[in-house]
Write a protein that holds these residues in place. Sequence first.
Motif, PDB file in Angstrom:
ATOM      1  N   GLU A 160       0.953  -1.048   0.070  1.00 10.09           N
ATOM      2  CA  GLU A 160      -0.210   0.136   0.071  1.00 10.09           C
ATOM      3  C   GLU A 160       0.979   1.042   0.040  1.00 10.09           C
ATOM      4  N   GLY A 161       1.916   1.334   0.683  1.00  6.94           N
ATOM      5  CA  GLY A 161       2.928   2.106   0.762  1.00  6.94           C
ATOM      6  C   GLY A 161       3.481   2.640  -0.726  1.00  6.94           C
ATOM      7  N   GLN A 162       3.828   1.567  -1.451  1.00 11.25           N
ATOM      8  CA  GLN A 162       4.285   2.067  -2.861  1.00 11.25           C
ATOM      9  C   GLN A 162       3.114   2.550  -3.511  1.00 11.25           C
ATOM     10  N   LYS A 163       2.030   2.241  -3.599  1.00 13.15           N
ATOM     11  CA  LYS A 163       0.866   2.728  -4.387  1.00 13.15           C
ATOM     12  C   LYS A 163       0.636   4.090  -3.844  1.00 13.15           C
TER      13      LYS A 163
ATOM     14  N   THR B 141      15.590   9.995  -0.883  1.00 14.74           N
ATOM     15  CA  THR B 141      14.455   9.879  -1.879  1.00 14.74           C
ATOM     16  C   THR B 141      14.034   8.259  -2.004  1.00 14.74           C
ATOM     17  N   GLU B 142      14.887   7.476  -1.558  1.00 19.60           N
ATOM     18  CA  GLU B 142      14.353   5.968  -1.473  1.00 19.60           C
ATOM     19  C   GLU B 142      14.241   5.525   0.205  1.00 19.60           C
ATOM     20  N   VAL B 143      12.990   5.058   0.264  1.00 19.33           N
ATOM     21  CA  VAL B 143      12.495   4.698   1.458  1.00 19.33           C
ATOM     22  C   VAL B 143      11.745   3.335   1.463  1.00 19.33           C
ATOM     23  N   TYR B 144      12.380   2.195   2.307  1.00 15.90           N
ATOM     24  CA  TYR B 144      11.510   1.177   2.437  1.00 15.90           C
ATOM     25  C   TYR B 144      10.379   1.132   2.853  1.00 15.90           C
ATOM     26  N   GLY B 145       9.480   0.453   2.467  1.00 16.93           N
ATOM     27  CA  GLY B 145       7.822   0.375   2.851  1.00 16.93           C
ATOM     28  C   GLY B 145       7.175   1.628   2.124  1.00 16.93           C
ATOM     29  N   LYS B 146       7.926   2.609   1.424  1.00 16.23           N
ATOM     30  CA  LYS B 146       7.233   3.582   0.498  1.00 16.23           C
ATOM     31  C   LYS B 146       7.372   3.680  -0.843  1.00 16.23           C
ATOM     32  N   THR B 147       8.949   3.892  -1.257  1.00 13.30           N
ATOM     33  CA  THR B 147       9.062   3.986  -2.739  1.00 13.30           C
ATOM     34  C   THR B 147       9.777   2.836  -3.156  1.00 13.30           C
ATOM     35  N   LYS B 148      10.025   1.747  -2.173  1.00 12.35           N
ATOM     36  CA  LYS B 148      10.538   0.323  -2.631  1.00 12.35           C
ATOM     37  C   LYS B 148      10.045  -0.576  -1.294  1.00 12.35           C
ATOM     38  N   GLU B 149      10.043  -1.828  -1.742  1.00 10.70           N
ATOM     39  CA  GLU B 149       9.510  -2.668  -0.674  1.00 10.70           C
ATOM     40  C   GLU B 149      10.891  -3.965  -0.213  1.00 10.70           C
ATOM     41  N   SER B 150      10.831  -3.976   0.910  1.00 11.87           N
ATOM     42  CA  SER B 150      11.720  -5.236   1.282  1.00 11.87           C
ATOM     43  C   SER B 150      10.815  -6.595   1.459  1.00 11.87           C
ATOM     44  N   GLY B 151      11.751  -7.580   1.050  1.00 13.97           N
ATOM     45  CA  GLY B 151      11.099  -9.036   1.104  1.00 13.97           C
ATOM     46  C   GLY B 151      10.634  -9.505   2.373  1.00 13.97           C
TER      47      GLY B 151
END
Length: 394
Positions: A174-177, A306-316
Amino acid sequence: MIIGIFEVSEPNHYSAVNGLLKTYASDPNNEIIVYTLPSIEKALLENGLPNNSKLVILDENQSLKKLLDDAEKIAFDRIHICTIFDNYLEFGQFKPQTKDIYFHVHQIEEWYNDDFSRAINTLIPSLKNKDQNRQYVRIIARAVRDYLVYRPIRKKMLANFDRNYNLKLIVHSEGQKEALEEYSCKSPITIFPFAIYEGMEDSSGDNKILRICIPGVITQAKRDYLSLFEVLEKHADALKDRIDLYLLGYITDREKDEMSAAIQKLIDSGYQVLYHDTFVYGEEFDKAIANCDLLLNNQFISKNSTEVYGKTKESGMIFNMLRAAKPGVLPREYNVSQEFYDCTLFFDSYDTLVALIQEIVDDPQRLEQLKNAAQKLSTSYLPNNLYSRLVTAE
């Protein structure tokens, strides 16, 4: 439907391919063709290949362009392009026969906020984190190539997909969306997990002490192993006989000396620490993660400004929780969907983390509650339950 799935760039993304494949295959009327790498082929075969699917493998000495040219001869109903990385030239020329392209966006900034300031914000941390095996010239050269060569190709590629196909985007949270919507993205967006649940059997019931697992490559560049090891050493007298640590990954070559020494120091303080010398995937990975009680994410949340896990990218990490039906322990600032709250513990600092671990080992019933909540959540991520996410994204 005839569905094409393309993952020819990143061997670590086999879980995402497996999830898509099994979900589409839950409808026996579908035919799925997966274009992928030998290592992913091995993992998919180990996990069981559905009867209504087949694999096309890009071998080491094979031309990606030829593979894509051959794929252009097939009339698909839809295709999924999972990862591209440095294969921008080949995919920039790709003209498949299909109505719909589902493009998986892993790093949102790279595709939808790729301006000069982002390039600088990405470059500076890379220079600061330079180690002895990398040189400033190489880092800068790659950044220049990405901005001047790959960036125009990415923009042209998206414009082509949008103009000539029904372009739809796939993200994993949802954060990426929400981040895509902040950049005024007009394409339809579907949230689909990086990994699915396939009924993995829990084998942690006979554990004598709490087994904490950290899945992923053992590198300080992505996860704060050193702070974790330091706080565990500090509390060794209270915890060394009550927990063990499973580092479900391997140490990168450039950090082998530093990380091996840090792990040995932790072992010397009385802990049992398990890890591997090579990449872990497929049956070996599943067997190890099934035997753990808790999954720990010690990740640095902000890669740069600019790159944040849980927002602009996702962790496994959260998808390992889903795949194994295991509870997780995450940094407080990690943005997860509310559905994960009942099976997730959050820590603000590594001292807070130790306090949480002590609470769990002192209260086995609390661990059982977390495991039951994780099982309930994972069941909703079975292929049959996920299929409507894909078929309603039309």
